[in-house]
Scaffold this active site. Structure first.
Site, PDB file in Angstrom:
ATOM      1  N   TYR A   1       1.004  -1.105  -0.352  1.00 62.15           N
ATOM      2  CA  TYR A   1       0.236  -0.155   0.057  1.00 62.15           C
ATOM      3  C   TYR A   1       0.794   1.238   0.254  1.00 62.15           C
ATOM      4  CZ  TYR A   1      -3.976  -3.244   1.584  1.00 62.15           C
ATOM      5  OH  TYR A   1      -4.736  -4.069   1.689  1.00 62.15           O
ATOM      6  N   GLY A   2       1.939   1.386  -1.014  1.00 58.50           N
ATOM      7  CA  GLY A   2       2.498   2.579  -1.059  1.00 58.50           C
ATOM      8  C   GLY A   2       3.399   2.717   0.328  1.00 58.50           C
TER       9      GLY A   2
END
Length: 104
Positions: free
Chosen positions: A22-23
């Site tokens: 997620y980044g």
């Protein structure tokens, strides 16, 4: 990200779920939690092909070991309460994946 995390904790939310794919979410959550890490249940995931790091089969012992070390650093913690395989990965025998997660 610190204010939303503090507000969540103050409202009684204790489960935070993230993923290494997620980044920068693990890094941001680790920074935002600071000393309040002990106040929560921390869940994260590994094995998503969205993750740029490719250390071989994503359910393999080698991959899991490197992924959890990276997540621990990113989250600024010594432990993860719930560590999950993000997506099923057919290249690795399930027994290998389960034993690697159990040992993590």
């Amino acid at each position: 990200m610190g204010r939303p995390v503090d507000a969540s904790l103050d409202a009684g939310i204790t489960l935070f779920d993230t993923s290494d794919s997620y980044g920068a979410s693990e890094e941001l959550l680790g920074e935002a939690l600071g000393t309040r890490r002990r106040d929560i249940i921390l869940a994260t995931k590994f094995g998503s092909d969205l993750n740029g790091a490719n250390w071989g089969a994503r359910g393999s012992r080698r991959y899991i070991r490197r992924a959890i070390e990276r997540s621990l650093r990113s989250l600024r913690t010594d432990w993860i309460d719930l560590y999950q395989l993000h997506w099923a990965e057919p290249e690795t025998p399930l027994e290998e994946t389960l034993s690697a997660v159990a040992a993590a």
